[in-house]
Design a protein around this motif. Structure first.
Motif, PDB file in Angstrom:
ATOM      1  N   ALA A 353       0.849  -1.187   0.000  1.00 23.55           N
ATOM      2  CA  ALA A 353       0.000   0.000   0.000  1.00 23.55           C
ATOM      3  C   ALA A 353       0.886   1.239   0.000  1.00 23.55           C
ATOM      4  O   ALA A 353       1.801   1.361   0.802  1.00 23.55           O
ATOM      5  CB  ALA A 353      -0.912  -0.006   1.218  1.00 23.55           C
ATOM      6  N   LYS A 354       0.615   2.160  -0.915  1.00 21.10           N
ATOM      7  CA  LYS A 354       1.419   3.369  -1.073  1.00 21.10           C
ATOM      8  C   LYS A 354       0.966   4.453  -0.098  1.00 21.10           C
ATOM      9  O   LYS A 354      -0.224   4.569   0.205  1.00 21.10           O
ATOM     10  CB  LYS A 354       1.276   3.880  -2.516  1.00 21.10           C
ATOM     11  CG  LYS A 354       2.033   5.160  -2.841  1.00 21.10           C
ATOM     12  CD  LYS A 354       3.517   4.919  -3.002  1.00 21.10           C
ATOM     13  CE  LYS A 354       4.254   6.157  -3.488  1.00 21.10           C
ATOM     14  NZ  LYS A 354       4.292   7.269  -2.517  1.00 21.10           N
ATOM     15  N   ASP A 355       1.899   5.228   0.379  1.00 22.19           N
ATOM     16  CA  ASP A 355       1.608   6.429   1.153  1.00 22.19           C
ATOM     17  C   ASP A 355       1.130   7.490   0.165  1.00 22.19           C
ATOM     18  O   ASP A 355       1.926   8.056  -0.593  1.00 22.19           O
ATOM     19  CB  ASP A 355       2.868   6.885   1.887  1.00 22.19           C
ATOM     20  CG  ASP A 355       2.622   8.027   2.841  1.00 22.19           C
ATOM     21  OD1 ASP A 355       1.447   8.307   3.144  1.00 22.19           O
ATOM     22  OD2 ASP A 355       3.610   8.646   3.292  1.00 22.19           O
ATOM     23  N   ILE A 356      -0.173   7.744   0.129  1.00 20.80           N
ATOM     24  CA  ILE A 356      -0.759   8.590  -0.918  1.00 20.80           C
ATOM     25  C   ILE A 356      -0.574  10.062  -0.583  1.00 20.80           C
ATOM     26  O   ILE A 356      -0.928  10.510   0.510  1.00 20.80           O
ATOM     27  CB  ILE A 356      -2.250   8.266  -1.105  1.00 20.80           C
ATOM     28  CG1 ILE A 356      -2.414   6.823  -1.592  1.00 20.80           C
ATOM     29  CG2 ILE A 356      -2.895   9.222  -2.092  1.00 20.80           C
ATOM     30  CD1 ILE A 356      -3.842   6.399  -1.779  1.00 20.80           C
ATOM     31  N   THR A 357      -0.027  10.811  -1.544  1.00 19.23           N
ATOM     32  CA  THR A 357       0.160  12.242  -1.386  1.00 19.23           C
ATOM     33  C   THR A 357      -0.258  12.951  -2.667  1.00 19.23           C
ATOM     34  O   THR A 357      -0.172  12.394  -3.770  1.00 19.23           O
ATOM     35  CB  THR A 357       1.629  12.603  -1.079  1.00 19.23           C
ATOM     36  OG1 THR A 357       2.419  12.399  -2.256  1.00 19.23           O
ATOM     37  CG2 THR A 357       2.183  11.752   0.055  1.00 19.23           C
ATOM     38  N   ALA A 358      -0.661  14.215  -2.541  1.00 21.27           N
ATOM     39  CA  ALA A 358      -1.053  15.007  -3.708  1.00 21.27           C
ATOM     40  C   ALA A 358       0.129  15.298  -4.609  1.00 21.27           C
ATOM     41  O   ALA A 358      -0.038  15.563  -5.807  1.00 21.27           O
ATOM     42  CB  ALA A 358      -1.700  16.315  -3.251  1.00 21.27           C
ATOM     43  N   GLU A 359       1.345  15.230  -4.076  1.00 21.45           N
ATOM     44  CA  GLU A 359       2.545  15.525  -4.872  1.00 21.45           C
ATOM     45  C   GLU A 359       2.842  14.421  -5.881  1.00 21.45           C
ATOM     46  O   GLU A 359       3.518  14.669  -6.893  1.00 21.45           O
ATOM     47  CB  GLU A 359       3.746  15.743  -3.950  1.00 21.45           C
ATOM     48  CG  GLU A 359       3.711  17.060  -3.188  1.00 21.45           C
ATOM     49  CD  GLU A 359       2.634  17.075  -2.101  1.00 21.45           C
ATOM     50  OE1 GLU A 359       2.362  15.983  -1.529  1.00 21.45           O
ATOM     51  OE2 GLU A 359       2.068  18.152  -1.840  1.00 21.45           O
TER      52      GLU A 359
END
Length: 511
Positions: A353-359
């Motif tokens: 699972a990815k650490d989701i960020t707007a960047e």
């Protein structure tokens, strides 16, 4: 190769993969007069359209179908072309009728714990997932009689099951497979989703037909403009609704090209970091079970059960998802030694699972065009400190799994280059409110644009580790219910049917 035959449709769907085809199927089944146009920039590979290329028995024909799916640019995994994104070097796309649904490995696990969309009621989501399983022909017992399957799962269960709830314990992977009349199984392609809709005159499939933009008037969809990739001819067709289901990279690209640019468009890009390993089953296990010898697939394209596909589900405490696969089910080559007995070497793939960020995002350059003339993509993507910690945790887990299953073939597992999962998500994510952090609502309707839906893995807003196709098809089922409400006429109108133009004579066939 054709432009659409008419100038007006009830529904236009851009992209013929599993989710776009879900919208087609749900509207076809539940709206008996709706006329639907399904567009794809790629060629039709099979008859019926969207059949899985692994089911093509002749190796040469299968390879030709895969090459035809690659589109312009350097080839990636069979059936794909590389995007050429330095931050996501393994990112790849398929361009063909049926989308990735003609190339995928058919894994259809249900999401659990934090993978589930928190603002979609659980009972509703379970109903959508059940319908998605019907559409994809999901079977959790297809490989029950595989010679080594029980032994592989027993060894994995002893390692991972303690402390887990029952629905998150090691199990057979639910797979999208179709049982043939002779009892053998073949991989489900997008053709099984389309069903009868692929052969009905109410549904037109236009292949090699590129959607250039979605047309709008006062914030409402009016249709699309398309180009015949064979001769460059263009046509604008009207529609009461449009669904853009062109994958997690090309869907936001088309919205951007159409001037539909909400703040979250292209952001929250999620690719699951993928770790692979391989192990050989112990000699005593091989001796004790009857194996299939001398081949890895039937001469007529059926699946040969060997060690099956086992599933180690995601949990919040174990934030990755494991697959232990017989080699013909694995998308990644795992062994060059073709003399090993089929099923005795298994591939282990762990998705994080990815650490989701707007960047993490894909941007579009209005001054530079891609090979299709649309705004060129630029991907920004990186692993956070949290991602690196999860990857190390997953490496430990897959190392232990390989040792439990048998004899590891390598000293340590391998983290594949970013983009290898092909599970790109989040770029048109759904949300509970139009607050700038999402592109669409929980029914996949684009905020502020009447008559426009988005579909695909790109609508998933959560950090998933499981294969996303079942989830994205379930969300398409949910979206299609709202779309049907949009298409149905008011009670005082006798019909929702549009007035259609007489089909024009086109140089190329449409079916």
């Amino acid at each position: 190769m054709s432009l659409p035959s008419a100038t007006a449709y009830d529904l236009v769907v851009v992209g013929s993969g599993p989710t776009g085809s879900t919208y087609v199927r749900e509207v076809y089944d539940r709206h008996p007069t709706a006329r639907v146009l399904l567009l794809d920039a790629g060629p039709r590979l099979t008859d019926p359209p969207g059949a899985h290329v692994k089911n093509i028995p002749d190796a040469g024909e299968r390879a030709r179908a895969q090459r035809a799916s690659e589109g312009p640019g350097p080839a990636g995994r069979p059936g794909t072309r590389l995007l050429g994104a330095p931050d996501l070097p393994a990112a790849a796309l398929s361009t063909n009728v049926g989308g990735m649904g003609v190339h995928w490995t058919g894994a259809c696990p249900r999401p659990g714990d934090g993978e589930r969309v928190p603002f979609v009621p659980a009972a509703e989501m379970d109903s959508h997932l059940a319908r998605a399983e019907q559409l994809l022909h999901v079977d959790a017992h297809a490989f029950d009689h595989a010679p080594f399957a029980d032994e592989v799962r027993a060894r994995l269960s002893a390692l991972f099951d303690p402390g887990r709830p029952e629905d998150r314990r090691v199990a057979a992977m639910p797979l999208a497979v179709t049982r043939r009349p002779d009892g053998a199984h073949a991989w489900s392609g997008t053709d099984v989703v389309l069903g009868r809709a692929a052969h009905d005159l109410r549904v037109e499939i236009a292949d090699r037909c590129l959607c250039l933009r979605v047309e709008l008037d006062a914030g409402a969809v009016t249709g699309v403009t398309v180009r015949d990739l064979a001769d460059g001819g263009e046509r604008t067709v009207t529609a009461r609704a449009v669904v853009v289901a062109a994958d997690a990279l090309r869907t936001p690209q088309l919205l951007h090209a159409s001037g539909i640019r909400p703040p979250a468009l292209g952001r929250y890009l999620n690719d699951q970091p993928q770790i692979v390993h391989a192990a050989r089953l112990p000699d005593d296990v091989v001796t004790a079970h009857h194996a299939v010898t001398g081949r890895t697939r039937d001469e007529d394209g059926a699946i040969v059960p060997q060690s099956g596909v086992s599933w180690v589900p995601y949990t919040d405490a174990h934030p990755f998802h494991g697959q232990v696969m017989q080699l013909d089910a694995s998308p990644v080559p795992l062994a060059d030694d073709t003399t090993v007995e089929p099923g005795t070497v298994v591939g282990l793939g762990w998705f994080c699972a990815k650490d989701i960020t707007a960047e993490d995002r894909v941007e579009f350059d209005d001054n530079t065009a891609d090979a299709y003339g649309l705004p060129a993509m630029r991907v920004h993507y990186r692993y956070t400190e949290r991602d690196l910690a999860t990857i190390e945790q997953a490496k430990k887990a897959v190392t232990e799994a390989a040792a439990a299953v048998g004899v590891p073939l390598d000293d340590s597992p391998v983290l594949l280059p970013a983009g290898s999962s092909l599970h790109y998500q989040g770029t048109t994510r759904m949300g509970p409110a139009d607050d700038g952090t999402s592109v669409c609502d929980s029914h996949s309707r684009v905020w502020g644009t009447q008559g426009l839906w988005v579909a695909g893995n790109n609508v998933i807003p959560t950090a998933t580790a499981c294969n996303p196709t079942l989830t994205s098809v379930a969300l398409a089922v949910r979206g299609a219910a709202a779309l049907l409400d949009h298409l149905r006429p008011p009670a005082d109108q006798p019909s929702g049917r549009l007035a259609f133009s007489t089909p024009t004579e086109d140089r190329c066939s449409r079916r």
